[in-house]
Design a protein around this motif. Structure first.
Motif, PDB file in Angstrom:
ATOM      1  N   LEU A   2     110.313 -25.158  40.311  1.00  0.00           N
ATOM      2  CA  LEU A   2     110.445 -26.594  40.063  1.00  0.00           C
ATOM      3  C   LEU A   2     111.872 -26.942  39.652  1.00  0.00           C
ATOM      4  N   GLU A   3     112.463 -26.086  38.815  1.00  0.00           N
ATOM      5  CA  GLU A   3     113.828 -26.345  38.364  1.00  0.00           C
ATOM      6  C   GLU A   3     114.829 -26.261  39.507  1.00  0.00           C
ATOM      7  N   TRP A   6     112.069 -27.220  44.264  1.00  0.00           N
ATOM      8  CA  TRP A   6     110.947 -26.995  45.176  1.00  0.00           C
ATOM      9  C   TRP A   6     109.765 -27.877  44.787  1.00  0.00           C
ATOM     10  N   GLU A   7     109.022 -28.331  45.792  1.00  0.00           N
ATOM     11  CA  GLU A   7     107.723 -28.944  45.535  1.00  0.00           C
ATOM     12  C   GLU A   7     106.722 -27.798  45.378  1.00  0.00           C
ATOM     13  N   VAL A   8     106.022 -27.783  44.268  1.00  0.00           N
ATOM     14  CA  VAL A   8     105.129 -26.675  43.948  1.00  0.00           C
ATOM     15  C   VAL A   8     103.698 -27.182  43.840  1.00  0.00           C
ATOM     16  N   HIS A  24     101.248 -29.108  35.480  1.00  0.00           N
ATOM     17  CA  HIS A  24     101.244 -30.465  36.029  1.00  0.00           C
ATOM     18  C   HIS A  24     102.305 -31.328  35.346  1.00  0.00           C
ATOM     19  N   GLY A  27     105.661 -30.912  36.672  1.00  0.00           N
ATOM     20  CA  GLY A  27     105.930 -31.458  38.001  1.00  0.00           C
ATOM     21  C   GLY A  27     105.163 -30.828  39.140  1.00  0.00           C
ATOM     22  N   ALA A  28     104.312 -29.851  38.849  1.00  0.00           N
ATOM     23  CA  ALA A  28     103.549 -29.198  39.911  1.00  0.00           C
ATOM     24  C   ALA A  28     102.330 -30.037  40.282  1.00  0.00           C
TER      25      ALA A  28
END
Length: 232
Positions: A2-3, A6-8, A24, A27-28
Motif C-alpha cells: 500500500l505504501e 499498489w491497490e491491495v 481496511h 487502504g486495502a
C-alpha cells in the motif's frame, strides 16, 4: 505494498476482526470468503494482477495430518483459479527445505503446491523463507523474480547467538536451552520432525550478502528487533 502505491485486495474471513479492520483502514479492499469456498475465492481473484499466497498447516496450536491435507487442497484450488483467471504474477510463500527430502510431511505439502504451480505454467515466484519474512518485494520487481525460486533470510545465527542478541537488545540475561527432539515430538510430531531435520539434514546456506545487495533495507535479526522495538 500500500505504501508503494499498489491497490491491495485482502482475502479475509471476518472483515470486523481487528487485524482485518486495520488492513481496511490502511487502504486495502477486503474480500470476505473462505479458502474452501471456491466461488468466494473466484470473486476475490477476478481481475487482479497478482496473487500472493501463504497458507498454514496449523489446526489450533498443532500441525495435524488434516491441516496438512487442507493446506495442499487449498493451495491447489488457488493455483487452478489463478490459471483460469489469467493471473499475471503468482507469488507463493513456501519454505526453505521444500524439495529436500526432509521426511517432514508439511514440507512435502509445500513442495506439492510448488509442483501445482509449475504444472499450471503460472508466471510465478516461489519464496522460501527460513523463518518469518516480509515477502512482497517480488511484485515490485517482476523482471528480477518471475520464474525464480528465492531462498530468503536476513541473518544466519545459532540459538545461543539469537539468545545473546535478544539479551543485548532487551537488557536482560538470556540463554538458549536445548530441548530433546523426542520431547518436542511429544508436543507436536511435525514440529519434532522439523527440528530433527534441522539437526541432521544437510546445511542449506542462504546467501544473505547477495540478497542484501538486491535489497539494501533487508534487516538482520538485531536490526529487526530494533526496528520493531521488540520487548519481551
Amino acid at each position: 505494498m500500500l505504501e508503494r502505491g499498489w491497490e491491495v485486495k485482502a482475502f479475509v474471513r471476518d472483515a470486523t476482526a481487528p487485524a482485518d479492520a486495520a488492513l481496511h483502514a490502511a487502504g486495502a479492499e477486503l474480500a470476505v470468503g473462505d479458502l474452501d469456498d471456491l466461488e468466494s475465492l473466484r470473486a476475490a481473484m477476478k481481475g487482479v494482477h497478482g496473487v500472493f499466497l501463504m497458507l498454514t498447516m496449523m489446526e489450533g496450536v498443532h500441525i495435524t495430518a488434516a491441516g496438512i491435507a487442507a493446506e495442499q487442497r487449498r493451495g491447489k484450488a488457488v493455483v487452478e483459479l489463478a490459471k483460469e483467471l489469467g493471473v499475471r504474477h503468482f507469488v507463493y510463500s513456501s519454505l526453505n527445505g521444500a524439495g529436500a527430502d526432509s521426511g517432514v510431511e508439511y514440507y512435502a505439502a509445500k513442495q506439492a503446491i510448488e509442483g501445482f504451480i509449475a504444472e499450471a505454467g503460472l508466471p510465478a515466484t516461489i519464496l522460501r523463507p527460513v523463518f518469518f519474512m516480509d515477502n512482497f518485494a517480488s511484485f515490485n520487481r517482476p523482471g528480477d523474480y518471475l520464474g525464480r525460486t528465492v531462498p530468503l533470510a536476513g541473518d544466519r545465527l545459532t540459538p545461543p547467538q539469537i539468545a545473546a542478541v535478544v539479551g543485548r537488545i532487551a537488557g536482560l540475561p538470556a540463554r538458549s536451552n536445548e530441548i530433546p527432539v523426542e520431547q518436542v515430538k511429544a508436543f507436536d510430531e511435525q514440529v519434532g520432525k522439523m527440528f530433527a531435520y534441522f539437526n541432521e539434514g544437510p546445511d542449506q546456506p542462504v546467501d544473505t550478502a547477495a540478497l542484501r545487495a538486491h535489497h539494501p533495507d533487508l534487516l538482520d535479526f538485531e536490526g529487526w528487533l530494533r526496528a520493531t522495538e521488540w520487548r519481551p
